[in-house]
Design a protein around this motif. Structure first.
Motif, PDB file in Angstrom:
ATOM      1  N   THR A  90       0.841  -1.206   0.000  1.00  0.00           N
ATOM      2  CA  THR A  90       0.000   0.000   0.000  1.00  0.00           C
ATOM      3  C   THR A  90       0.871   1.249   0.000  1.00  0.00           C
ATOM      4  OG1 THR A  90      -1.769  -1.157   1.189  1.00  0.00           O
ATOM      5  CG2 THR A  90      -1.789   1.251   1.272  1.00  0.00           C
ATOM      6  N   ALA A  91       1.858   1.285   0.891  1.00  0.00           N
ATOM      7  CA  ALA A  91       2.729   2.464   0.994  1.00  0.00           C
ATOM      8  C   ALA A  91       3.549   2.662  -0.284  1.00  0.00           C
ATOM      9  CB  ALA A  91       3.655   2.327   2.206  1.00  0.00           C
ATOM     10  N   TRP A  92       4.190   1.589  -0.768  1.00  0.00           N
ATOM     11  CA  TRP A  92       4.991   1.711  -2.004  1.00  0.00           C
ATOM     12  C   TRP A  92       4.093   2.073  -3.187  1.00  0.00           C
ATOM     13  CZ3 TRP A  92       9.784   2.640  -1.347  1.00  0.00           C
ATOM     14  CH2 TRP A  92      10.532   2.007  -0.354  1.00  0.00           C
ATOM     15  N   GLY A  93       2.908   1.487  -3.239  1.00  0.00           N
ATOM     16  CA  GLY A  93       1.965   1.802  -4.324  1.00  0.00           C
ATOM     17  C   GLY A  93       1.553   3.258  -4.302  1.00  0.00           C
ATOM     18  N   PRO A 100       1.558   9.816  -1.894  1.00  0.00           N
ATOM     19  CA  PRO A 100       1.988   9.181  -0.650  1.00  0.00           C
ATOM     20  C   PRO A 100       0.848   9.168   0.377  1.00  0.00           C
ATOM     21  CG  PRO A 100       3.612  10.777  -1.390  1.00  0.00           C
ATOM     22  CD  PRO A 100       2.411  10.935  -2.274  1.00  0.00           C
ATOM     23  N   PHE A 101       0.618   8.015   0.982  1.00  0.00           N
ATOM     24  CA  PHE A 101      -0.543   7.886   1.852  1.00  0.00           C
ATOM     25  C   PHE A 101      -0.530   8.882   3.007  1.00  0.00           C
ATOM     26  CE2 PHE A 101       2.144   5.006   4.369  1.00  0.00           C
ATOM     27  CZ  PHE A 101       1.740   5.276   5.665  1.00  0.00           C
ATOM     28  N   THR A 102       0.643   9.305   3.462  1.00  0.00           N
ATOM     29  CA  THR A 102       0.690  10.253   4.577  1.00  0.00           C
ATOM     30  C   THR A 102       0.234  11.651   4.154  1.00  0.00           C
ATOM     31  OG1 THR A 102       3.018  10.805   4.200  1.00  0.00           O
ATOM     32  CG2 THR A 102       2.524   9.010   5.762  1.00  0.00           C
ATOM     33  N   LEU A 103       0.309  11.937   2.872  1.00  0.00           N
ATOM     34  CA  LEU A 103      -0.122  13.241   2.372  1.00  0.00           C
ATOM     35  C   LEU A 103      -1.614  13.455   2.647  1.00  0.00           C
ATOM     36  CD1 LEU A 103       0.906  15.753   0.863  1.00  0.00           C
ATOM     37  CD2 LEU A 103       0.278  14.620  -1.260  1.00  0.00           C
ATOM     38  N   GLY A 104      -2.418  12.451   2.375  1.00  0.00           N
ATOM     39  CA  GLY A 104      -3.854  12.556   2.634  1.00  0.00           C
ATOM     40  C   GLY A 104      -4.158  12.732   4.102  1.00  0.00           C
ATOM     41  N   ILE A 105      -3.427  12.016   4.943  1.00  0.00           N
ATOM     42  CA  ILE A 105      -3.627  12.145   6.390  1.00  0.00           C
ATOM     43  C   ILE A 105      -3.185  13.529   6.844  1.00  0.00           C
ATOM     44  CG2 ILE A 105      -2.940  11.244   8.648  1.00  0.00           C
ATOM     45  CD1 ILE A 105      -2.518   8.495   7.193  1.00  0.00           C
ATOM     46  N   LEU A 125       6.384  12.702   1.404  1.00  0.00           N
ATOM     47  CA  LEU A 125       7.018  11.642   0.623  1.00  0.00           C
ATOM     48  C   LEU A 125       8.065  10.927   1.476  1.00  0.00           C
ATOM     49  CD1 LEU A 125       7.659  10.033  -1.927  1.00  0.00           C
ATOM     50  CD2 LEU A 125       9.181  11.907  -2.620  1.00  0.00           C
ATOM     51  N   VAL A 126       8.890  11.694   2.172  1.00  0.00           N
ATOM     52  CA  VAL A 126       9.929  11.104   3.015  1.00  0.00           C
ATOM     53  C   VAL A 126       9.296  10.270   4.136  1.00  0.00           C
ATOM     54  CG1 VAL A 126      11.791  11.639   4.653  1.00  0.00           C
ATOM     55  CG2 VAL A 126      11.660  12.856   2.466  1.00  0.00           C
ATOM     56  N   ILE A 127       8.255  10.799   4.763  1.00  0.00           N
ATOM     57  CA  ILE A 127       7.583  10.054   5.831  1.00  0.00           C
ATOM     58  C   ILE A 127       6.983   8.757   5.281  1.00  0.00           C
ATOM     59  CG2 ILE A 127       5.612  10.080   7.420  1.00  0.00           C
ATOM     60  CD1 ILE A 127       6.202  13.092   7.860  1.00  0.00           C
ATOM     61  N   PRO A 175       8.731  16.343  10.705  1.00  0.00           N
ATOM     62  CA  PRO A 175       8.178  17.663  10.358  1.00  0.00           C
ATOM     63  C   PRO A 175       8.679  18.776  11.281  1.00  0.00           C
ATOM     64  CG  PRO A 175       6.449  16.010  10.334  1.00  0.00           C
ATOM     65  CD  PRO A 175       7.670  15.358  10.923  1.00  0.00           C
ATOM     66  N   ARG A 176       8.873  18.453  12.554  1.00  0.00           N
ATOM     67  CA  ARG A 176       9.408  19.455  13.493  1.00  0.00           C
ATOM     68  C   ARG A 176      10.822  19.857  13.105  1.00  0.00           C
ATOM     69  NH1 ARG A 176       7.493  16.381  18.995  1.00  0.00           N
ATOM     70  NH2 ARG A 176       5.259  16.745  18.731  1.00  0.00           N
TER      71      ARG A 176
END
Length: 186
Positions: A90-93, A100-105, A125-127, A175-176
């Motif tokens: 899921t993450a690589w996809g 990147p899935f974290t972008l939506g969150i 993207l990095v996360i 992010p900090r």
């Protein structure tokens, strides 16, 4: 820490799996994934912010069908490692399709005026890369442990905890660090 809600079905699955048959842990994950999706959609969240939740629904639906149809399947032994492998895919996809899935969150916790900022996108993207790597390592290591040391329960638990705790810590800290660097440079 709002993003941890996305992982509730996965966490509940892991907890239930230690106490009950894989059929019930799969069904628990499926029900929680469905509830989270319904709640998120009622809150107005768009599908692009629900990648992990949609992935959970698909995984637990598939797992539940297999578990109830073939309760003695050899897959039963590998369900913990399979969850990590599925999350890795899921993450690589999500990276592969440039979402990147974290972008939506992150968009659920960040003002819309920052969403198109290249730094915001790069941070996510990095996360997501860190999560993808962690899921990959945890999945592969879990499969190896189950093949070569199937009774190494403590090692499997430590692996699971670290495979989740490391990217959580990175997600909080990175992010900090980026913000501090930006403020220092300004």
């Amino acid at each position: 820490m709002n993003y941890l809600k996305s992982f509730i079905p996965w966490i509940a699955f892991a907890v239930v799996a230690t106490q009950f048959d894989w059929r019930w842990s799969g069904l628990t994950g499926l029900v929680l994934a469905a509830v989270l999706l319904v709640v998120a959609r009622r809150e107005g969240r768009k599908p692009g912010t629900l990648i992990i939740e949609l992935s959970a629904l698909a995984f637990f639906a598939l797992l539940t069908v297999v578990a109830f149809s073939f309760p003695a399947s050899p897959l039963k032994t590998y369900t913990g490692a399979l969850t990590d492998a599925w999350l890795a895919l899921t993450a690589w996809g999500s990276i592969l399709v440039r979402r990147p899935f974290t972008l939506g969150i992150a968009k659920t916790m960040t003002p819309p005026e920052l969403w198109d900022n290249p730094v915001f996108k790069r941070v996510n993207l990095v996360i997501t890369l860190v999560w993808a790597a962690s899921f990959t390592v945890t999945g592969l290591a879990g499969i190896a442990l189950l093949n070569y040391a199937p009774h190494a329960t403590a090692a499997l638990i430590v692996l699971k905890v670290l495979g989740f705790a490391v990217p959580v810590a990175f997600t909080i800290r990175y992010p900090r660090i980026v913000r501090a660097r930006a403020q220092k440079a300004a």
